[in-house]
Design a protein around this motif. Structure first.
Motif, PDB file in Angstrom:
ATOM      1  N   VAL A 182       0.861  -1.186   0.000  1.00  0.00           N
ATOM      2  CA  VAL A 182       0.000   0.000   0.000  1.00  0.00           C
ATOM      3  C   VAL A 182       0.897   1.236   0.000  1.00  0.00           C
ATOM      4  CG1 VAL A 182      -1.678   1.340   1.341  1.00  0.00           C
ATOM      5  CG2 VAL A 182      -1.850  -1.161   1.264  1.00  0.00           C
ATOM      6  N   ASP A 183       0.648   2.159  -0.937  1.00  0.00           N
ATOM      7  CA  ASP A 183       1.409   3.415  -0.922  1.00  0.00           C
ATOM      8  C   ASP A 183       0.472   4.579  -0.555  1.00  0.00           C
ATOM      9  OD1 ASP A 183      -0.017   4.003  -3.250  1.00  0.00           O
ATOM     10  OD2 ASP A 183       1.699   3.745  -4.597  1.00  0.00           O
ATOM     11  N   PHE A 184       1.014   5.783  -0.534  1.00  0.00           N
ATOM     12  CA  PHE A 184       0.204   6.934  -0.119  1.00  0.00           C
ATOM     13  C   PHE A 184      -0.912   7.223  -1.112  1.00  0.00           C
ATOM     14  CE2 PHE A 184       2.163   8.368   3.724  1.00  0.00           C
ATOM     15  CZ  PHE A 184       1.219   9.233   4.265  1.00  0.00           C
ATOM     16  N   ASP A 185      -0.691   6.927  -2.389  1.00  0.00           N
ATOM     17  CA  ASP A 185      -1.765   7.068  -3.377  1.00  0.00           C
ATOM     18  C   ASP A 185      -2.963   6.222  -2.961  1.00  0.00           C
ATOM     19  OD1 ASP A 185      -1.200   8.896  -5.374  1.00  0.00           O
ATOM     20  OD2 ASP A 185      -0.058   7.481  -6.589  1.00  0.00           O
ATOM     21  N   ASP A 186      -2.696   4.960  -2.612  1.00  0.00           N
ATOM     22  CA  ASP A 186      -3.768   4.044  -2.198  1.00  0.00           C
ATOM     23  C   ASP A 186      -4.469   4.570  -0.944  1.00  0.00           C
ATOM     24  OD1 ASP A 186      -3.054   2.196  -4.228  1.00  0.00           O
ATOM     25  OD2 ASP A 186      -1.499   1.338  -2.940  1.00  0.00           O
ATOM     26  N   HIS A 187      -3.656   5.068   0.000  1.00  0.00           N
ATOM     27  CA  HIS A 187      -4.199   5.565   1.268  1.00  0.00           C
ATOM     28  C   HIS A 187      -5.073   6.802   1.065  1.00  0.00           C
ATOM     29  CE1 HIS A 187      -4.399   6.640   5.512  1.00  0.00           C
ATOM     30  NE2 HIS A 187      -3.906   7.831   5.216  1.00  0.00           N
ATOM     31  N   LEU A 188      -4.662   7.699   0.167  1.00  0.00           N
ATOM     32  CA  LEU A 188      -5.448   8.908  -0.093  1.00  0.00           C
ATOM     33  C   LEU A 188      -6.765   8.575  -0.793  1.00  0.00           C
ATOM     34  CD1 LEU A 188      -2.594  11.371  -1.169  1.00  0.00           C
ATOM     35  CD2 LEU A 188      -3.855  11.370   1.000  1.00  0.00           C
ATOM     36  N   ASP A 189      -6.760   7.474  -1.577  1.00  0.00           N
ATOM     37  CA  ASP A 189      -8.001   7.012  -2.221  1.00  0.00           C
ATOM     38  C   ASP A 189      -8.935   6.342  -1.220  1.00  0.00           C
ATOM     39  OD1 ASP A 189      -7.297   7.936  -4.697  1.00  0.00           O
ATOM     40  OD2 ASP A 189      -6.451   6.027  -5.387  1.00  0.00           O
ATOM     41  N   ASP A 190      -8.338   5.640  -0.246  1.00  0.00           N
ATOM     42  CA  ASP A 190      -9.114   4.897   0.746  1.00  0.00           C
ATOM     43  C   ASP A 190      -8.328   4.902   2.058  1.00  0.00           C
ATOM     44  OD1 ASP A 190     -10.387   3.072   2.369  1.00  0.00           O
ATOM     45  OD2 ASP A 190     -10.345   1.423   0.932  1.00  0.00           O
ATOM     46  N   ILE A 191      -8.729   5.758   2.998  1.00  0.00           N
ATOM     47  CA  ILE A 191      -7.912   5.946   4.205  1.00  0.00           C
ATOM     48  C   ILE A 191      -7.870   4.720   5.118  1.00  0.00           C
ATOM     49  CG2 ILE A 191      -8.079   8.469   4.274  1.00  0.00           C
ATOM     50  CD1 ILE A 191     -10.241   8.082   6.472  1.00  0.00           C
ATOM     51  N   SER A 192      -8.683   3.709   4.813  1.00  0.00           N
ATOM     52  CA  SER A 192      -8.599   2.475   5.608  1.00  0.00           C
ATOM     53  C   SER A 192      -7.371   1.643   5.224  1.00  0.00           C
ATOM     54  CB  SER A 192      -9.870   1.627   5.428  1.00  0.00           C
ATOM     55  OG  SER A 192      -9.924   1.080   4.124  1.00  0.00           O
ATOM     56  N   LYS A 193      -6.776   1.967   4.085  1.00  0.00           N
ATOM     57  CA  LYS A 193      -5.569   1.245   3.648  1.00  0.00           C
ATOM     58  C   LYS A 193      -4.344   1.790   4.390  1.00  0.00           C
ATOM     59  CE  LYS A 193      -7.258  -0.208  -0.866  1.00  0.00           C
ATOM     60  NZ  LYS A 193      -7.069  -0.159  -2.324  1.00  0.00           N
ATOM     61  N   ASP A 194      -3.543   0.887   4.921  1.00  0.00           N
ATOM     62  CA  ASP A 194      -2.451   1.238   5.834  1.00  0.00           C
ATOM     63  C   ASP A 194      -1.148   1.530   5.089  1.00  0.00           C
ATOM     64  OD1 ASP A 194      -0.754   1.510   8.001  1.00  0.00           O
ATOM     65  OD2 ASP A 194      -0.559  -0.656   8.320  1.00  0.00           O
ATOM     66  N   TRP A 195      -0.771   2.830   5.023  1.00  0.00           N
ATOM     67  CA  TRP A 195       0.472   3.204   4.340  1.00  0.00           C
ATOM     68  C   TRP A 195       1.718   2.730   5.081  1.00  0.00           C
ATOM     69  CZ3 TRP A 195       3.719   6.434   7.076  1.00  0.00           C
ATOM     70  CH2 TRP A 195       3.148   7.205   8.094  1.00  0.00           C
ATOM     71  N   LEU A 196       1.552   2.290   6.331  1.00  0.00           N
ATOM     72  CA  LEU A 196       2.699   1.763   7.094  1.00  0.00           C
ATOM     73  C   LEU A 196       3.024   0.326   6.692  1.00  0.00           C
ATOM     74  CD1 LEU A 196       1.699   3.140  10.589  1.00  0.00           C
ATOM     75  CD2 LEU A 196       3.694   3.851   9.270  1.00  0.00           C
ATOM     76  N   ASN A 197       2.086  -0.340   6.005  1.00  0.00           N
ATOM     77  CA  ASN A 197       2.299  -1.727   5.574  1.00  0.00           C
ATOM     78  C   ASN A 197       2.702  -2.630   6.750  1.00  0.00           C
ATOM     79  OD1 ASN A 197       2.067  -1.844   2.438  1.00  0.00           O
ATOM     80  ND2 ASN A 197       3.230   0.007   2.855  1.00  0.00           N
ATOM     81  N   ALA A 198       2.018  -2.437   7.876  1.00  0.00           N
ATOM     82  CA  ALA A 198       2.385  -3.151   9.101  1.00  0.00           C
ATOM     83  C   ALA A 198       2.236  -4.674   8.983  1.00  0.00           C
ATOM     84  CB  ALA A 198       1.525  -2.640  10.260  1.00  0.00           C
ATOM     85  N   GLU A 199       1.352  -5.129   8.104  1.00  0.00           N
ATOM     86  CA  GLU A 199       1.091  -6.572   7.977  1.00  0.00           C
ATOM     87  C   GLU A 199       1.971  -7.255   6.920  1.00  0.00           C
ATOM     88  OE1 GLU A 199      -1.208  -8.199  10.013  1.00  0.00           O
ATOM     89  OE2 GLU A 199      -1.193  -6.247  11.009  1.00  0.00           O
ATOM     90  N   LEU A 200       2.745  -6.482   6.191  1.00  0.00           N
ATOM     91  CA  LEU A 200       3.452  -7.022   5.028  1.00  0.00           C
ATOM     92  C   LEU A 200       4.396  -8.170   5.364  1.00  0.00           C
ATOM     93  CD1 LEU A 200       3.773  -6.507   1.933  1.00  0.00           C
ATOM     94  CD2 LEU A 200       5.790  -5.159   2.510  1.00  0.00           C
ATOM     95  N   PHE A 201       5.110  -8.070   6.468  1.00  0.00           N
ATOM     96  CA  PHE A 201       6.128  -9.083   6.776  1.00  0.00           C
ATOM     97  C   PHE A 201       5.679 -10.077   7.845  1.00  0.00           C
ATOM     98  CE2 PHE A 201       8.482  -5.372   5.161  1.00  0.00           C
ATOM     99  CZ  PHE A 201       9.086  -5.970   4.064  1.00  0.00           C
ATOM    100  N   LYS A 202       4.369 -10.136   8.083  1.00  0.00           N
ATOM    101  CA  LYS A 202       3.845 -11.075   9.092  1.00  0.00           C
ATOM    102  C   LYS A 202       3.420 -12.386   8.450  1.00  0.00           C
ATOM    103  CE  LYS A 202       2.574  -7.639  12.508  1.00  0.00           C
ATOM    104  NZ  LYS A 202       1.497  -6.961  13.232  1.00  0.00           N
TER     105      LYS A 202
END
Length: 202
Positions: A182-202
């Protein structure tokens, strides 16, 4: 350039930026690098990366909004902006774009040692065949008003903190993990998307 600097990028930051570029192969993409500057060692430690945009990457207002949020979040963790990442739209384009230079110049006002990492598509394509342990990106540093490739002789060197980072990268590529970025473009389109990508490496 003043003295040699080693830019050492951590595995998660490295993988995140490459996956961002792979998700948007037909677009230019960018991101910012966060970390610490160990002046006594001459090392810029890049421990985190935030994917920014994949469309209209040169627009200043969204960039300023993103940088404010990023700085506010990571300053609590003792991290600051130490550089910028860029991947060109065309696979054969190895030049640093004006957008990349302008954003790099902007970051240098706050952190003069800021570097720019430019994705090298040829290196990325060769990864699975060569089993290379070097980064699939090129470091640029500012020399006066110009940005130059920062090889050892030019006063800058980029290295992977974990030598196995490219092996891990291949695992993430084979499992199509880039789809989850998820990048900031995605987050600005839908603020529920996490720009921190906290789940990516789990």
């Amino acid at each position: 350039m003043t003295g040699e600097l080693v830019y050492e990028i951590g595995q998660n930051a490295y993988i995140k930026l490459v996956l961002h570029a792979l998700k948007h192969k037909t677009n230019a993409v960018n991101g910012v690098l966060l970390g610490r500057y160990e002046q006594s060692k001459g090392v810029v430690e890049i421990s985190e990366a935030v994917p920014l945009f994949h469309s209209n990457i040169g627009l200043l207002p969204p960039l300023e909004v993103a940088l404010m949020q990023i700085e506010e979040y990571y300053s609590d963790q003792g991290l600051s902006l130490v550089g910028y990442f860029h991947a060109n739209e065309r696979v054969d384009d190895k030049d640093l774009s004006n957008v990349a230079k302008n954003i790099g110049d902007h970051l240098c006002r706050y952190f003069p040692q800021s570097g720019i990492l430019l994705l090298d598509n040829k290196k990325l394509e060769a990864l699975s065949k060569v089993k290379d342990r070097s980064p699939v990106m090129q470091l640029y540093r500012r020399d006066g008003s110009k940005w130059k490739v920062g090889g050892v002789e030019e006063g800058g060197r980029l290295g992977l903190k974990e030598p196995s980072a490219n092996v891990m990268l291949l695992d993430y590529i084979s499992s199509k993990k880039w789809e989850d970025i998820v990048d900031f473009d995605d987050h600005l389109d839908d603020i529920s998307k996490d720009w921190l990508n906290a789940e990516l490496f789990k």
